[in-house]
Design a protein around this motif. Structure first.
Motif, PDB file in Angstrom:
ATOM      1  N   ARG A   1     -62.911 -29.629   7.562  1.00  0.00           N
ATOM      2  CA  ARG A   1     -63.011 -30.641   6.513  1.00  0.00           C
ATOM      3  C   ARG A   1     -62.509 -31.992   6.997  1.00  0.00           C
TER       4      ARG A   1
ATOM      5  N   VAL B   1     -60.639 -40.675   4.988  1.00  0.00           N
ATOM      6  CA  VAL B   1     -59.356 -40.137   5.427  1.00  0.00           C
ATOM      7  C   VAL B   1     -59.364 -38.609   5.463  1.00  0.00           C
ATOM      8  N   GLY B   2     -59.872 -38.009   4.404  1.00  0.00           N
ATOM      9  CA  GLY B   2     -59.939 -36.557   4.393  1.00  0.00           C
ATOM     10  C   GLY B   2     -58.703 -35.918   3.794  1.00  0.00           C
ATOM     11  N   PRO B   3     -58.724 -34.608   3.616  1.00  0.00           N
ATOM     12  CA  PRO B   3     -57.651 -33.906   2.923  1.00  0.00           C
ATOM     13  C   PRO B   3     -56.399 -33.773   3.773  1.00  0.00           C
ATOM     14  N   PRO B   4     -55.227 -33.628   3.173  1.00  0.00           N
ATOM     15  CA  PRO B   4     -54.002 -33.368   3.930  1.00  0.00           C
ATOM     16  C   PRO B   4     -54.002 -31.960   4.517  1.00  0.00           C
TER      17      PRO B   4
ATOM     18  N   PHE C   1     -52.260 -29.303   4.222  1.00  0.00           N
ATOM     19  CA  PHE C   1     -52.015 -28.092   3.443  1.00  0.00           C
ATOM     20  C   PHE C   1     -53.129 -27.810   2.448  1.00  0.00           C
ATOM     21  N   GLN C   2     -54.211 -28.601   2.507  1.00  0.00           N
ATOM     22  CA  GLN C   2     -55.229 -28.510   1.454  1.00  0.00           C
ATOM     23  C   GLN C   2     -55.810 -27.102   1.258  1.00  0.00           C
TER      24      GLN C   2
ATOM     25  N   LEU D   1     -54.579 -24.248   1.928  1.00  0.00           N
ATOM     26  CA  LEU D   1     -53.542 -23.363   1.402  1.00  0.00           C
ATOM     27  C   LEU D   1     -53.330 -23.629  -0.093  1.00  0.00           C
ATOM     28  N   ALA D   2     -53.274 -24.922  -0.475  1.00  0.00           N
ATOM     29  CA  ALA D   2     -53.100 -25.266  -1.884  1.00  0.00           C
ATOM     30  C   ALA D   2     -54.268 -24.745  -2.709  1.00  0.00           C
ATOM     31  N   ASP D   3     -55.497 -24.902  -2.180  1.00  0.00           N
ATOM     32  CA  ASP D   3     -56.675 -24.380  -2.880  1.00  0.00           C
ATOM     33  C   ASP D   3     -56.530 -22.884  -3.105  1.00  0.00           C
TER      34      ASP D   3
ATOM     35  N   ILE E   1     -53.781 -20.911  -3.105  1.00  0.00           N
ATOM     36  CA  ILE E   1     -52.734 -20.513  -4.061  1.00  0.00           C
ATOM     37  C   ILE E   1     -53.170 -20.833  -5.486  1.00  0.00           C
ATOM     38  N   LYS E   2     -53.779 -22.010  -5.643  1.00  0.00           N
ATOM     39  CA  LYS E   2     -54.203 -22.391  -6.989  1.00  0.00           C
ATOM     40  C   LYS E   2     -55.218 -21.385  -7.546  1.00  0.00           C
ATOM     41  N   LEU E   3     -56.178 -21.010  -6.691  1.00  0.00           N
ATOM     42  CA  LEU E   3     -57.183 -20.065  -7.166  1.00  0.00           C
ATOM     43  C   LEU E   3     -56.560 -18.711  -7.477  1.00  0.00           C
TER      44      LEU E   3
ATOM     45  N   ALA F   1     -53.717 -18.192  -8.716  1.00  0.00           N
ATOM     46  CA  ALA F   1     -52.962 -18.261  -9.963  1.00  0.00           C
ATOM     47  C   ALA F   1     -53.838 -18.576 -11.156  1.00  0.00           C
TER      48      ALA F   1
ATOM     49  N   ARG G   1     -63.503 -17.142  -0.721  1.00  0.00           N
ATOM     50  CA  ARG G   1     -63.338 -18.333   0.103  1.00  0.00           C
ATOM     51  C   ARG G   1     -62.607 -18.017   1.398  1.00  0.00           C
TER      52      ARG G   1
END
Ligand code: SF4
Lengths: 313, 160
Positions: A29, A39-42, A44-45, A47-49, A51-53, A55, A225
């Motif tokens: 990405r 710029v693009g995602p940081p 940890f993106q 990983l955050a996606d 964990i969010k999914l 939860a 994913r």
């Protein structure tokens, strides 16, 4: 026994592959963003996606078949993980190998596509059914070129075991050059397998919402994913082992770094293709695969046969 | 706040996926929303991705007043989203009905049908305002215990 569990669950198994998969998604990405001048995602993106999914609420539609619907993401996840164990990573020996494991790996890598099909089909929503049909049509277009492209180097080496192939190419390094065309063919096929942009026809979000994954949400989507991420890593590792078989004799540290570089190189090629090419229509994709890619793979098979005959004489 | 819910909250703030829905806008707000998704503004920096299906999305970005025809569909889309979910109303129309207020075919702002978390005024709201609104939504989540969606607003009857 403990060693086996360590290998399967932590390194180079489940945990390593998951982390590397997320890392490869980030790399993909970020590179894509850089190529588009943004710029693009940081870091940890992914990983955050994930964990969010995990939860989020898990919606199973009323009309869907709950068993198949919930089983498919897990199956995709397991199949890619299993395929990983037969691929030589930083040494010529894979975690487990036998004569014929090449075929097993190729078939295990087909399973995720089948799970997309079944999951989408049993969700029984219009969009996911169209996506499912498209993904299975696409499967027939890229699978044959991929098999042929990987068969040619295997035939050259005279073995169907990935570990023995790397040994063979280790002692005949210049023969790798012969496989460059096959490498390109396999890259194209891998793009189709991962449903990346020129071939993301099954999940074309502008036409059919999200294809097979339309009805998936929450935990199940998270598993799908991460299975796709892992498939990217496993597919790239397979290509790296077959077409870039060098640097296996330098011990663990250097070999491991070389392995990471090789896989990220393949991923970079994939995201390059994703940035510069727009999505094809399904008929264009089939035509392209059957009229150009498959004949080229056949041709390379013949060339390899001739060269092998000449060498052995 | 336990460690687990802290991690989950962090993940939610870092990865809001949006779905865009036109509830009857004049299209100018939609163009601005699309503009804010382009590389010029690059909202993937905040982890925002545009998704095609309500099942994947966390944030429903609505533009335009709620017309009578779209009202049921809007509620349907909202209900198809998985919890926790948030709604952002983009443009004056979406906030209050705007220039279409009291038209025979219009019910009012988005909050006449579904609960709204953030209102972004402007006719049309500029991409910068939209990004600012989304960032405000995310920072407001930071302060809460766990990212819980707002209580359902009383659905306002559409009167002729
Ligand atoms: S706020 Fe203005 S630009 Fe946006 S939909 Fe309403 S009239 Fe159109």
């Amino acid at each position: 026994m403990i060693n086996v569990f360590f290998n399967i669950l932590i390194f180079p198994g489940l945990i390593f592959l998951s982390i590397f998969g997320l890392g490869a998604e980030y790399f993909d990405r970020k590179l894509c963003a850089k190529l588009q001048n943004r710029v693009g995602p940081p870091w940890f993106q992914p990983l955050a996606d994930f964990i969010k999914l995990l939860a989020k609420e898990n919606v199973i539609p009323n009309q869907a078949d709950p068993t198949v619907f919930t089983l498919m993401p897990v199956l995709a996840f397991t199949a890619t993980l299993t395929a990983f164990f037969y691929i030589p990573l930083w040494q010529t020996k894979a975690l487990s190998s036998f004569n014929g494991d090449l075929i097993v790996v190729l078939y295990l890598l087909t399973i995720p596509t089948l799970t997309f099909f079944l999951g989408g089909w049993y969700a029984r929503s219009v969009f996911s059914m169209i996506g499912a049909a498209r993904s299975i049509i696409q499967l027939f277009a890229y699978e044959i070129p991929l098999f042929l492209a990987i068969l040619a180097p295997a035939m050259m080496a005279g073995t169907l075991s990935l570990s023995e192939m790397t040994v063979f190419y280790g002692s005949h390094p210049w023969l790798v050059l012969l496989n460059l065309v096959d490498f390109v063919i396999a890259l194209v096929a891998l793009l189709g397998k991962l449903e990346k942009t020129p071939f993301d026809i099954p999940e074309a979000e502008t036409e059919i919402v999200a294809g097979c994954l339309t009805e998936y949400s929450g935990r199940l989507l998270a598993f799908f994913r991460i299975a796709i991420d892992m498939e990217m890593v496993v597919g790239s590792s397979l290509l790296a082992a077959v077409f870039l078989p060098f640097g296996f004799n330098f011990g663990f540290a250097i070999g491991f770094i070389l392995y990471l570089v090789k896989v990220l190189f393949v991923v970079a090629l994939l995201s390059l293709a994703r940035t510069i090419v727009a999505r094809l229509r399904i008929d264009q994709m089939i035509n392209f695969c059957w009229k150009i890619v498959a004949p080229a793979a056949f041709l390379m098979l013949v060339v390899d046969l001739v060269v092998k005959g000449l060498i052995s004489r | 706040m336990t460690l687990m819910s802290k991690i989950v909250n962090w993940a939610r703030i870092k990865s809001p996926w949006i779905i865009h829905f036109n509830t009857g806008a004049c299209n100018a707000c939609d163009i601005e929303i699309i503009a804010s998704l382009t590389p010029t503004y690059d909202i993937e920096r905040f982890g925002i991705l545009l998704k095609g299906t309500p099942r994947h999305a966390d944030v429903l970005v609505c533009s335009g007043p709620v017309t009578r025809q779209i009202k049921d569909r809007l509620i349907r889309i909202y209900e198809q989203m998985a919890e926790p979910k948030f709604v952002v109303a983009v443009g004056t129309c979406a906030c209050s009905g705007g220039v279409f207020r009291k038209c025979y075919n219009v019910g009012g702002g988005i909050d006449s049908a579904i609960p709204v978390s953030v209102y972004i005024p402007g006719c049309p709201a500029s991409p910068k305002a939209i990004i600012d609104g989304v960032v405000k939504l995310l920072t407001s989540l930071e302060e809460k215990e766990a990212a819980a969606p707002p209580k359902t607003a009383e659905a306002v009857e559409i009167k002729g």
